[in-house]
Motif scaffolding. Structure first.
Motif, PDB file in Angstrom:
ATOM      1  N   UNK A 264      37.381  38.310  38.915  1.00  0.00           N
ATOM      2  CA  UNK A 264      38.522  37.675  39.588  1.00  0.00           C
ATOM      3  C   UNK A 264      38.961  38.485  40.805  1.00  0.00           C
ATOM      4  N   UNK A 265      38.973  39.808  40.645  1.00  0.00           N
ATOM      5  CA  UNK A 265      39.369  40.656  41.773  1.00  0.00           C
ATOM      6  C   UNK A 265      38.412  40.456  42.955  1.00  0.00           C
ATOM      7  N   UNK A 266      37.127  40.283  42.637  1.00  0.00           N
ATOM      8  CA  UNK A 266      36.156  40.034  43.712  1.00  0.00           C
ATOM      9  C   UNK A 266      36.406  38.674  44.356  1.00  0.00           C
ATOM     10  N   UNK A 268      39.154  37.312  44.627  1.00  0.00           N
ATOM     11  CA  UNK A 268      40.375  37.441  45.430  1.00  0.00           C
ATOM     12  C   UNK A 268      40.198  38.364  46.628  1.00  0.00           C
ATOM     13  N   UNK A 269      38.969  38.798  46.859  1.00  0.00           N
ATOM     14  CA  UNK A 269      38.718  39.527  48.106  1.00  0.00           C
ATOM     15  C   UNK A 269      38.389  40.997  47.963  1.00  0.00           C
ATOM     16  N   UNK A 270      38.385  41.544  46.733  1.00  0.00           N
ATOM     17  CA  UNK A 270      37.992  42.942  46.580  1.00  0.00           C
ATOM     18  C   UNK A 270      36.571  43.103  47.124  1.00  0.00           C
ATOM     19  N   UNK A 271      36.372  44.039  47.983  1.00  0.00           N
ATOM     20  CA  UNK A 271      35.081  44.336  48.636  1.00  0.00           C
ATOM     21  C   UNK A 271      34.733  43.355  49.754  1.00  0.00           C
ATOM     22  N   UNK A 272      35.453  42.223  49.848  1.00  0.00           N
ATOM     23  CA  UNK A 272      34.997  41.175  50.764  1.00  0.00           C
ATOM     24  C   UNK A 272      34.855  41.607  52.228  1.00  0.00           C
ATOM     25  N   UNK A 273      35.792  42.386  52.765  1.00  0.00           N
ATOM     26  CA  UNK A 273      35.661  42.693  54.192  1.00  0.00           C
ATOM     27  C   UNK A 273      34.467  43.589  54.497  1.00  0.00           C
ATOM     28  N   UNK A 274      33.935  44.224  53.464  1.00  0.00           N
ATOM     29  CA  UNK A 274      32.861  45.187  53.715  1.00  0.00           C
ATOM     30  C   UNK A 274      31.512  44.556  53.421  1.00  0.00           C
TER      31      UNK A 274
END
Ligand code: AMP
Ligand code: FES
Ligand code: ZN
Length: 308
Positions: A264-266, A268-274
């Motif tokens: 879920x954290x992923x 929601x964008x965890x790591x997404x900008x990288x």
């Protein structure tokens, strides 16, 4: 204990779901769950050609059984590693896998490592590491290479493996303890084929407890190899599984929530900008065509070239 569905005698209690089921209802419930996750994570559809990597263990044989019953078009792939360990580990698992396939009229491809690459996995490991380490790393590299090659060359839309929740939670635990960013970025129920030479991969059992997979295999009467690989003894992943099971015993659902919260954290964008830095640096191995980050040939071709 009563079945929450029909009121009959429950045989499987799943404390993390606050659910107890009888054999018949459990055998219906589990495939429904697997189907739900196949759809949720957009793994594949009924028009796709699926290749299941089957080891002869409870997870992968049960996965093959479930996908076949759900009406997916799915062939099997067994990789003979040449591991004996005093229990004829590879021979036994191959025999059980072949029996499973022929009983259901399913297509099984067998790749025998000693026949194709000239030496067994333990021999390959002895030669390349001078006997200093266990063969697991060599084995993992070889299995990944062969699974990818057979899926890609056979024109399959997706390769599936029997990794269950306990496997995924243990991998996540290890990756987190080491802050292995590259692995954390890639860990997901589906891996897209985003490089030439790469097959799409999916793990339909990633949210199913190992215990439930064992119950499924048993209640379905699937004959599988009970023994773990003789080289798995003392491995880190087994240690992490034991730790997570201790948490699970105190707090049912701890294992599941550890893994699902990560997904879920992923989402929601965890790591997404990288962007994953490794993905950009990959190139095709000049020998086998599979993507690699190593300069020149991939690690697998460097390891096997002398034998060929
Ligand atoms: P493991 O890495 O042994 O935990 O296995 C994880 C998954 O890899 C299994 O559930 C299978 O889908 C696949 N696998 C492992 N060993 C083999 C094998 N010898 N042949 C084909 N697939 C395998
Ligand atoms: Fe490969 Fe055990 S299955 S070393
Ligand atoms: Zn290569």
């Amino acid at each position: 204990m009563k079945c929450n569905s029909c009121g009959g005698k429950a045989v499987v209690q799943m404390r993390q779901h606050k659910l107890a089921l009888c054999a018949n209802d459990f055998l219906e419930w589990l495939p429904e769950q697997v189907e739900r996750f196949i759809k949720k994570y957009k793994m594949f559809t009924r028009s796709d050609r699926v290749l299941a990597a089957v080891s002869g263990g409870k997870d992968s044989l049960s996965l093959w059984d479930i996908l076949w019953r759900l009406g997916y078009s799915v062939d099997g792939l067994y990789i003979g590693l040449g591991i004996d360990g005093g229990i004829e580990y590879s021979d036994q698992s191959q025999r059980l896998t072949e029996k499973f396939a022929s009983e259901r009229g399913l297509q099984l491809k067998v790749v025998c490592v000693p026949e194709v690459y000239g030496e067994t996995i333990p021999d390959m490991a002895r030669r390349t590491t001078r006997g200093k380490t266990k063969p697991c790393a060599v084995c993992g590299l070889t299995k990944r290479h062969i699974m990818n090659r057979i899926a890609y060359e056979g024109g399959y839309d997706v390769l599936v493996t029997g990794h269950n929740l306990d496997d995924e939670a243990a991998a996540l635990f290890g990756n987190t303890l080491n802050w292995a960013a590259g692995h954390l970025v890639r860990q997901w129920p589906v891996l897209e084929a985003n490089q030439p030479g790469l097959a799409r991969k999916a793990k339909p059992l990633c949210r199913i407890y190992e215990r439930e997979m064992a119950a499924y295999a048993m209640l379905r009467g699937i004959e599988y190899i009970y023994e773990e690989c003789p080289y798995a003894v003392g491995s880190k992943s087994i240690y992490y599984k034991e730790l997570l099971n201790r948490m699970e015993a105190d707090r049912p659902g701890a294992k599941l929530s550890f893994y699902i919260s990560f997904l879920q954290a992923k989402e929601n964008g965890l790591f997404a900008p990288h962007a994953d830095p490794k993905v950009e640096q990959l190139h095709s191995c000049p020998t086998c065509g599979q993507p690699t980050s190593a300069p020149g040939e991939c690690a697998f071709c460097r390891m096997t070239i002398k034998v060929k």
